[in-house]
Design a protein around this motif. Structure first.
Motif, PDB file in Angstrom:
ATOM      1  N   LEU A   1     -78.064 -61.260 -44.504  1.00  0.00           N
ATOM      2  CA  LEU A   1     -76.801 -60.073 -44.427  1.00  0.00           C
ATOM      3  C   LEU A   1     -77.499 -59.087 -43.975  1.00  0.00           C
ATOM      4  O   LEU A   1     -76.500 -58.154 -43.283  1.00  0.00           O
ATOM      5  N   ALA A   2     -78.607 -59.148 -44.591  1.00  0.00           N
ATOM      6  CA  ALA A   2     -79.491 -57.294 -44.333  1.00  0.00           C
ATOM      7  C   ALA A   2     -79.707 -57.224 -42.738  1.00  0.00           C
ATOM      8  O   ALA A   2     -79.275 -56.535 -42.522  1.00  0.00           O
TER       9      ALA A   2
ATOM     10  N   THR B   1     -77.525 -58.431 -40.107  1.00  0.00           N
ATOM     11  CA  THR B   1     -76.460 -58.973 -39.781  1.00  0.00           C
ATOM     12  C   THR B   1     -75.790 -57.152 -39.831  1.00  0.00           C
ATOM     13  O   THR B   1     -75.383 -56.610 -38.836  1.00  0.00           O
ATOM     14  N   LEU B   2     -76.510 -56.692 -40.838  1.00  0.00           N
ATOM     15  CA  LEU B   2     -75.702 -55.274 -40.929  1.00  0.00           C
ATOM     16  C   LEU B   2     -76.800 -54.116 -40.680  1.00  0.00           C
ATOM     17  O   LEU B   2     -75.981 -52.628 -41.231  1.00  0.00           O
ATOM     18  N   GLY B   3     -78.045 -54.468 -40.390  1.00  0.00           N
ATOM     19  CA  GLY B   3     -79.036 -53.246 -39.772  1.00  0.00           C
ATOM     20  C   GLY B   3     -79.683 -52.451 -41.711  1.00  0.00           C
ATOM     21  O   GLY B   3     -79.796 -51.574 -40.904  1.00  0.00           O
ATOM     22  N   ALA B   4     -79.371 -53.249 -42.823  1.00  0.00           N
ATOM     23  CA  ALA B   4     -79.916 -52.608 -43.615  1.00  0.00           C
ATOM     24  C   ALA B   4     -81.316 -52.688 -43.681  1.00  0.00           C
ATOM     25  O   ALA B   4     -82.177 -53.809 -43.750  1.00  0.00           O
ATOM     26  N   ASP B   5     -82.604 -51.979 -44.245  1.00  0.00           N
ATOM     27  CA  ASP B   5     -83.439 -52.275 -44.503  1.00  0.00           C
ATOM     28  C   ASP B   5     -83.332 -52.283 -46.242  1.00  0.00           C
ATOM     29  O   ASP B   5     -83.765 -51.696 -46.539  1.00  0.00           O
ATOM     30  N   ILE B   6     -84.772 -53.553 -46.447  1.00  0.00           N
ATOM     31  CA  ILE B   6     -84.766 -54.313 -48.020  1.00  0.00           C
ATOM     32  C   ILE B   6     -85.901 -54.753 -47.536  1.00  0.00           C
ATOM     33  O   ILE B   6     -86.187 -56.391 -48.041  1.00  0.00           O
ATOM     34  N   PRO B   7     -86.870 -53.952 -47.950  1.00  0.00           N
ATOM     35  CA  PRO B   7     -88.816 -54.643 -47.790  1.00  0.00           C
ATOM     36  C   PRO B   7     -89.065 -55.062 -48.719  1.00  0.00           C
ATOM     37  O   PRO B   7     -89.978 -55.986 -48.304  1.00  0.00           O
ATOM     38  N   LEU B   8     -88.886 -54.553 -49.812  1.00  0.00           N
ATOM     39  CA  LEU B   8     -89.012 -55.197 -51.410  1.00  0.00           C
ATOM     40  C   LEU B   8     -87.984 -56.634 -51.163  1.00  0.00           C
ATOM     41  O   LEU B   8     -89.175 -56.908 -51.544  1.00  0.00           O
ATOM     42  N   VAL B   9     -87.082 -56.601 -50.858  1.00  0.00           N
ATOM     43  CA  VAL B   9     -86.708 -58.437 -50.885  1.00  0.00           C
ATOM     44  C   VAL B   9     -87.828 -58.965 -49.979  1.00  0.00           C
ATOM     45  O   VAL B   9     -88.018 -60.068 -50.218  1.00  0.00           O
ATOM     46  N   GLU B  10     -88.545 -58.748 -48.707  1.00  0.00           N
ATOM     47  CA  GLU B  10     -88.975 -58.828 -48.151  1.00  0.00           C
ATOM     48  C   GLU B  10     -90.092 -59.626 -48.983  1.00  0.00           C
ATOM     49  O   GLU B  10     -91.088 -61.002 -48.842  1.00  0.00           O
ATOM     50  N   VAL B  11     -90.456 -58.650 -49.561  1.00  0.00           N
ATOM     51  CA  VAL B  11     -91.858 -59.470 -49.801  1.00  0.00           C
ATOM     52  C   VAL B  11     -91.849 -60.200 -51.398  1.00  0.00           C
ATOM     53  O   VAL B  11     -92.299 -60.736 -51.964  1.00  0.00           O
ATOM     54  N   VAL B  12     -90.127 -58.991 -51.849  1.00  0.00           N
ATOM     55  CA  VAL B  12     -90.043 -60.696 -53.130  1.00  0.00           C
ATOM     56  C   VAL B  12     -89.794 -62.076 -52.560  1.00  0.00           C
ATOM     57  O   VAL B  12     -90.826 -63.345 -52.845  1.00  0.00           O
TER      58      VAL B  12
END
Length: 416
Positions: free
Chosen positions: A254-255, A257-268
């Motif tokens: 989803l991120a 697709t929407l261009g949202a930045d979610i670095p913590l999710v990547e680490v998790v």
């Protein structure tokens, strides 16, 4: 000291926490001796007397002294300075340090107090804004006997007193608790960003969370699932893992697709198995290694990519599949996205546009990197590899983006 009710309290430092402690003590009937640098520091603190002239004067008038200063230097000065508490302390005084300082500082101050036959406790507190309402939790480290001596005073300003272990344990517990607080704030920030990018009012997200989890049990659910030995049961971790990775992959998709930045999710996501205390997945048996490598190749570069190398029988190709993809790309230590960025950086130094295109395309089809992130990577790499080589990097990335964009319909955000 004759009994618990006659224990005399002292407070050094009358800021939000120290001032609140002093107010709670005064309300309980144990009016403290206090000190702070401004002579009018207690003027707005109900029931608290005027400050004494130095920490030494507080020590003379107290049996248990709370030190609520800002940093280690102030703690050293208040406790061991020329007019500090120890300069006038008698044996049996107990000092309770409320400041958050490094553990070596806690032990230094503890050793210093011990040489004066003075008890010492490190005490994290939370929440600070409830200090004046007898509403804080006191998180203690130190000897049980020392805590027992100070407990009547501590109970007059804390709603709960928790001994976490030997000296330093209180500070360590407070620091760990802060990690949960600020780490969850980052998680909330990313979740809010994702919801907002999808057109969701963050207030609705808060409403859902408040209704589904009104007491915040989910936040500490992992901690509570640990067994008596402090270890998360393997069966629990294996049950949760597929649900956790599925949900995190959905967030990443989803991120992207929407261009949202979610670095913590990547680490998790990359550390999901470590989070659940699962052992690293054992490498596949030799008979399965080649198939695993082919599957990893498709995971890295997109479905069907491995068909071009299947059945080749070429030693170099076989090692590429069996070693590079099965045993390097397939390791747990870095996510596929991490390894892709590293590979992109190396490929940029070669200046081969067709290699760059393959790597960039994999990032796009796997929803690991957005076109804008890849364009940003080109500029960053240009500074390190040189503008000429970056021309090839730019060409490869542009070709990958054009192919990817042509193969899918535009998102709602792109249509705006």
């Amino acid at each position: 000291m004759t009994d618990d009710g006659n224990l005399r309290a002292g407070v050094v430092g009358l800021g939000m926490i120290g001032g609140g402690v002093a107010v709670s003590l005064a309300r309980s009937g144990r009016v403290p001796a206090v000190h702070d640098i401004p002579p009018d520091a207690s003027a707005n603190l109900a029931g608290v007397p005027d400050p004494l002239g130095s920490p030494a004067e507080v020590a003379k008038a107290s049996d248990v002294v709370m030190v609520a200063v800002v940093n280690a230097d102030q703690a050293h000065e208040v406790i061991g300075g020329e007019n500090g508490l120890l300069s006038a302390a008698r044996p049996g005084l107990t000092i309770v340090l409320l400041a958050t300082v490094a553990l070596p500082v806690v032990h230094e101050l503890g050793d210093l107090c011990a040489r004066h036959d003075v008890g010492f406790l490190d005490c994290g507190v939370t929440p600070g804004d409830k200090a004046a309402e007898n509403g804080m939790v006191a998180i203690l480290g130190g000897e049980q006997a020392t805590l027992d001596t100070a407990l009547p005073v501590l109970s007059d300003w804390a709603k709960k007193v928790v001994r976490c272990g030997p000296l330093g344990a209180g500070m360590a517990t407070k620091i760990a608790r802060n990690v949960i607080t600020y780490g969850s704030w980052r998680a909330v920030a990313e979740a809010t960003s994702l919801a907002r990018a999808a057109g969701v009012d963050p207030a609705r997200l808060a409403e859902v969370i408040d209704t589904a989890d009104p007491e915040g049990r989910t936040l500490l659910q992992l901690l509570r699932m640990h067994g008596p030995d402090g270890v998360l049961p393997d069966a629990v971790g294996r049950q949760i893992e597929p649900l956790m990775t599925k949900d995190l992959d959905a967030a990443r998709e989803l991120a992207a697709t929407l261009g949202a930045d979610i670095p913590l999710v990547e680490v998790v996501r990359a550390r999901a198995r470590q989070t659940l205390e699962l052992d690293e997945q054992p490498p596949p048996a030799k008979a399965d290694l080649h198939q695993y490598g082919l599957e990893m190749m498709d995971q890295v570069y997109g479905p069907g990519f491995s068909t071009a190398v299947q059945g080749s029988g070429d030693p170099f190709t076989d090692e590429t599949v069996d070693y590079l993809f099965a045993q390097v790309w397939g390791r747990e230590g870095l996510s596929v996205r991490d390894r892709r960025l590293l590979t992109l950086g190396v490929a940029a130094t070669v200046g081969r546009a067709e290699l760059i295109q393959i790597i960039a395309n994999g990032g796009l089809v796997n929803d690991e990197l957005t076109p804008d992130q890849l364009r940003e990577a080109v500029l960053h790499l240009a500074v390190y590899t040189g503008w000429c080589k970056a021309t090839a990097t730019h060409a490869g990335v542009t070709a990958a983006i054009d192919t990817y964009t042509a193969s899918r319909p535009p998102t709602a955000q792109e249509q705006k």
